[in-house]
Design a protein around this motif. Structure first.
Motif, PDB file in Angstrom:
ATOM      1  N   MET A   1       0.658  -1.283   0.312  1.00  0.00           N
ATOM      2  CA  MET A   1      -0.001   0.242   0.030  1.00  0.00           C
ATOM      3  C   MET A   1       0.597   1.246   0.066  1.00  0.00           C
ATOM      4  O   MET A   1       1.922   1.071   0.979  1.00  0.00           O
ATOM      5  N   THR A   2       0.674   2.457  -1.176  1.00  0.00           N
ATOM      6  CA  THR A   2       1.241   2.957  -1.375  1.00  0.00           C
ATOM      7  C   THR A   2       0.565   4.878  -1.754  1.00  0.00           C
ATOM      8  O   THR A   2       0.257   3.948  -3.115  1.00  0.00           O
ATOM      9  N   HIS A   3       0.212   5.393  -1.309  1.00  0.00           N
ATOM     10  CA  HIS A   3      -0.852   6.532  -2.206  1.00  0.00           C
ATOM     11  C   HIS A   3       0.444   7.718  -2.158  1.00  0.00           C
ATOM     12  O   HIS A   3       0.910   7.975  -0.343  1.00  0.00           O
ATOM     13  N   ILE A   4       0.355   8.619  -2.804  1.00  0.00           N
ATOM     14  CA  ILE A   4       0.888   9.800  -3.346  1.00  0.00           C
ATOM     15  C   ILE A   4       0.387  10.571  -3.321  1.00  0.00           C
ATOM     16  O   ILE A   4      -0.344  11.035  -3.987  1.00  0.00           O
ATOM     17  N   GLN A   5       0.147  12.054  -2.347  1.00  0.00           N
ATOM     18  CA  GLN A   5      -0.733  12.831  -2.824  1.00  0.00           C
ATOM     19  C   GLN A   5       0.197  14.222  -2.366  1.00  0.00           C
ATOM     20  O   GLN A   5       0.603  14.919  -1.809  1.00  0.00           O
ATOM     21  N   ILE A   6       0.012  15.286  -3.488  1.00  0.00           N
ATOM     22  CA  ILE A   6       0.092  16.413  -4.029  1.00  0.00           C
ATOM     23  C   ILE A   6      -1.115  17.366  -3.644  1.00  0.00           C
ATOM     24  O   ILE A   6      -1.250  17.574  -4.103  1.00  0.00           O
ATOM     25  N   ASN A   7      -0.539  18.966  -2.765  1.00  0.00           N
ATOM     26  CA  ASN A   7      -1.867  19.605  -2.337  1.00  0.00           C
ATOM     27  C   ASN A   7      -3.055  18.736  -2.897  1.00  0.00           C
ATOM     28  O   ASN A   7      -3.655  19.350  -3.225  1.00  0.00           O
ATOM     29  N   GLY A   8      -2.802  17.737  -2.005  1.00  0.00           N
ATOM     30  CA  GLY A   8      -4.942  17.547  -1.622  1.00  0.00           C
ATOM     31  C   GLY A   8      -5.203  16.710  -3.096  1.00  0.00           C
ATOM     32  O   GLY A   8      -6.080  16.231  -3.117  1.00  0.00           O
ATOM     33  N   VAL A   9      -3.910  16.390  -3.960  1.00  0.00           N
ATOM     34  CA  VAL A   9      -4.327  15.877  -5.674  1.00  0.00           C
ATOM     35  C   VAL A   9      -4.024  14.023  -5.306  1.00  0.00           C
ATOM     36  O   VAL A   9      -2.483  14.724  -5.794  1.00  0.00           O
ATOM     37  N   THR A  10      -4.233  13.026  -5.278  1.00  0.00           N
ATOM     38  CA  THR A  10      -3.149  12.077  -6.150  1.00  0.00           C
ATOM     39  C   THR A  10      -2.297  12.329  -7.137  1.00  0.00           C
ATOM     40  O   THR A  10      -2.654  13.161  -8.121  1.00  0.00           O
ATOM     41  N   ALA A  11      -1.343  12.735  -6.098  1.00  0.00           N
ATOM     42  CA  ALA A  11       0.032  12.386  -7.625  1.00  0.00           C
ATOM     43  C   ALA A  11       0.085  11.702  -9.150  1.00  0.00           C
ATOM     44  O   ALA A  11      -0.424  10.845  -9.283  1.00  0.00           O
ATOM     45  N   THR A  12       1.054  12.008 -10.033  1.00  0.00           N
ATOM     46  CA  THR A  12       0.757  11.909 -11.176  1.00  0.00           C
ATOM     47  C   THR A  12       2.186  12.181 -11.617  1.00  0.00           C
ATOM     48  O   THR A  12       2.787  12.597 -11.272  1.00  0.00           O
ATOM     49  N   TYR A  87       8.284  21.556   0.705  1.00  0.00           N
ATOM     50  CA  TYR A  87       8.734  22.229  -0.715  1.00  0.00           C
ATOM     51  C   TYR A  87       8.049  23.692  -0.938  1.00  0.00           C
ATOM     52  O   TYR A  87       6.685  23.748  -0.365  1.00  0.00           O
ATOM     53  N   TRP A  88       8.655  24.414  -1.780  1.00  0.00           N
ATOM     54  CA  TRP A  88       8.223  26.276  -1.646  1.00  0.00           C
ATOM     55  C   TRP A  88       8.764  25.905  -3.579  1.00  0.00           C
ATOM     56  O   TRP A  88       9.928  26.412  -3.050  1.00  0.00           O
ATOM     57  N   PRO A  89       7.453  25.698  -4.766  1.00  0.00           N
ATOM     58  CA  PRO A  89       8.577  25.737  -5.401  1.00  0.00           C
ATOM     59  C   PRO A  89       8.886  27.167  -5.864  1.00  0.00           C
ATOM     60  O   PRO A  89       7.727  29.149  -5.406  1.00  0.00           O
ATOM     61  N   GLU A  90      10.158  27.884  -6.621  1.00  0.00           N
ATOM     62  CA  GLU A  90      10.051  29.298  -6.929  1.00  0.00           C
ATOM     63  C   GLU A  90       8.610  29.769  -6.995  1.00  0.00           C
ATOM     64  O   GLU A  90       8.038  29.621  -8.414  1.00  0.00           O
ATOM     65  N   ASP A  91       8.656  31.117  -7.151  1.00  0.00           N
ATOM     66  CA  ASP A  91       7.194  32.059  -7.415  1.00  0.00           C
ATOM     67  C   ASP A  91       5.545  31.064  -7.186  1.00  0.00           C
ATOM     68  O   ASP A  91       5.153  32.072  -7.370  1.00  0.00           O
ATOM     69  N   ASP A  92       5.753  30.220  -6.222  1.00  0.00           N
ATOM     70  CA  ASP A  92       4.310  29.408  -6.065  1.00  0.00           C
ATOM     71  C   ASP A  92       4.118  30.783  -4.484  1.00  0.00           C
ATOM     72  O   ASP A  92       4.807  31.041  -4.200  1.00  0.00           O
ATOM     73  N   GLU A  93       3.296  31.160  -4.115  1.00  0.00           N
ATOM     74  CA  GLU A  93       2.367  31.862  -3.285  1.00  0.00           C
ATOM     75  C   GLU A  93       2.131  30.893  -1.971  1.00  0.00           C
ATOM     76  O   GLU A  93       1.511  31.186  -0.993  1.00  0.00           O
ATOM     77  N   ARG A  94       2.274  29.708  -2.157  1.00  0.00           N
ATOM     78  CA  ARG A  94       2.037  28.683  -0.883  1.00  0.00           C
ATOM     79  C   ARG A  94       3.053  27.450  -1.070  1.00  0.00           C
ATOM     80  O   ARG A  94       3.829  27.425  -1.834  1.00  0.00           O
ATOM     81  N   ALA A  95       3.446  26.922   0.190  1.00  0.00           N
ATOM     82  CA  ALA A  95       3.769  25.843   0.427  1.00  0.00           C
ATOM     83  C   ALA A  95       3.218  24.442  -0.871  1.00  0.00           C
ATOM     84  O   ALA A  95       1.506  24.714  -0.846  1.00  0.00           O
ATOM     85  N   THR A  96       4.220  23.574  -1.021  1.00  0.00           N
ATOM     86  CA  THR A  96       3.242  22.281  -1.624  1.00  0.00           C
ATOM     87  C   THR A  96       3.370  21.227  -0.493  1.00  0.00           C
ATOM     88  O   THR A  96       4.682  21.036   0.213  1.00  0.00           O
ATOM     89  N   LEU A  97       3.003  20.817  -0.439  1.00  0.00           N
ATOM     90  CA  LEU A  97       3.003  19.342   0.877  1.00  0.00           C
ATOM     91  C   LEU A  97       2.942  18.002  -0.234  1.00  0.00           C
ATOM     92  O   LEU A  97       1.753  18.014  -0.482  1.00  0.00           O
ATOM     93  N   MET A  98       3.159  17.609   0.121  1.00  0.00           N
ATOM     94  CA  MET A  98       3.634  15.841  -0.839  1.00  0.00           C
ATOM     95  C   MET A  98       2.877  15.316   0.936  1.00  0.00           C
ATOM     96  O   MET A  98       3.862  15.345   1.616  1.00  0.00           O
ATOM     97  N   VAL A  99       1.777  14.424   1.357  1.00  0.00           N
ATOM     98  CA  VAL A  99       1.601  13.459   1.561  1.00  0.00           C
ATOM     99  C   VAL A  99       1.751  11.541   1.210  1.00  0.00           C
ATOM    100  O   VAL A  99       1.316  11.434  -0.254  1.00  0.00           O
ATOM    101  N   THR A 100       2.316  11.572   1.998  1.00  0.00           N
ATOM    102  CA  THR A 100       2.540   9.873   1.391  1.00  0.00           C
ATOM    103  C   THR A 100       1.765   8.759   2.530  1.00  0.00           C
ATOM    104  O   THR A 100       2.248   8.736   4.206  1.00  0.00           O
ATOM    105  N   VAL A 101       1.405   7.443   2.130  1.00  0.00           N
ATOM    106  CA  VAL A 101       0.721   6.738   3.497  1.00  0.00           C
ATOM    107  C   VAL A 101       1.102   5.095   2.937  1.00  0.00           C
ATOM    108  O   VAL A 101       1.255   4.743   1.213  1.00  0.00           O
TER     109      VAL A 101
END
Length: 253
Positions: A1-12, A87-101
């Motif tokens: 079982m591995t699930h990866i989500q980035i900013n609330g959306v399943t990673a692609t 993470y905080w990509p350059e020029d983004d207004e908010r942090a990027t959150l990656m959650v792994t399960v």
């Protein structure tokens, strides 16, 4: 079982490019049971403090909790090993959150052997990315037949394990090395619940102690020895640690 989500959306494959290529960031790791975490506030404080230090902005704890809840629901589980990367990509207004399960994990009570290595983590108070050095010393320890590496500073001080904190039992107190290290959440929970002191510890001091243990987000385990110094498992000590551990409340995410 591995699930990866980035900013609330399943990673692609597209959204994973940024974290794959970006080694500047930090994370926390936690064990979730029934949608609850021991020391949740410590994890949120760690993430906020590191985000302020690395990126100059705070991190909303409610956002982190919401993202974890969403990732657990998407993975279809309430028991898991969860990591939150920031993470905080350059020029983004908010942090990027990656959650792994991933599947839940509890540290086995089997005594572990540690090999001392001359190494200190960069910015050790941060649970940051870029763990080549830690992985390298862990690999060296494993090749030599050990379970964990014990990091030794240039001045000879014991600091921490590669992926653990360590404490030594002198018969009256748990002695936590007084040296720069990552304050793990399990250590932060146990230290005030046990008769604890902090003092400088070196390899030459190891024979002065009766026992030792390691801690990390997966729990704790007794230490069988460091290099050629052997320790017995103090059953009464480990039971007192277990009792202290069990007094920690589970916080709803």
């Amino acid at each position: 079982m591995t699930h990866i989500q980035i900013n609330g959306v399943t990673a692609t494959s597209e959204t994973l490019v940024m974290p794959v290529l970006n080694s500047y960031g930090h994370f926390t790791a936690m064990q979730v049971r029934n949608d609850r975490v021991r020391g949740l506030g410590l994890h949120l404080e760690r993430l906020d403090a590191a985000t302020r230090e690395l990126f100059g902005e705070p991190l909303d704890g409610d956002l982190v909790r919401a993202d974890i809840r969403h990732a657990l629901a998407a993975a279809g589980t309430s028991d898991a090993s969860v990591r939150v990367y920031v993470y905080w990509p350059e020029d983004d207004e908010r942090a990027t959150l990656m959650v792994t399960v991933r599947e839940p994990f509890t540290m086995a009570p089997t005594p572990v052997r540690l090999m001392s290595v001359p190494y200190v983590r960069d910015h050790p108070h941060l649970k940051h990315l870029g763990s080549f050095g830690q992985n390298h010393v862990l690999t060296l320890a494993a090749r030599a037949g050990y379970d964990e590496a014990l990091l030794i500073a240039p001045d000879g001080a014991i600091t921490e394990g590669a992926v653990t904190n360590i404490a030594f039992w002198d018969g009256e107190h748990m002695v936590w090395p007084d040296a720069p290290c990552l304050m793990g959440t399990e250590r932060a929970l146990l230290e005030p619940r046990l008769p604890s002191v902090r003092r400088r510890v070196t390899l030459a001091d190891l024979g002065d102690y009766r026992a030792a243990l390691i801690t990390n987000s997966r729990g704790f385990a007794p230490v069988a020895g460091v290099d050629a110094v052997a320790y017995g498992v103090d059953a009464a000590l480990m039971e007192s640690v277990r009792a202290a551990h069990d007094t920690v409340a589970w916080d709803l995410i």
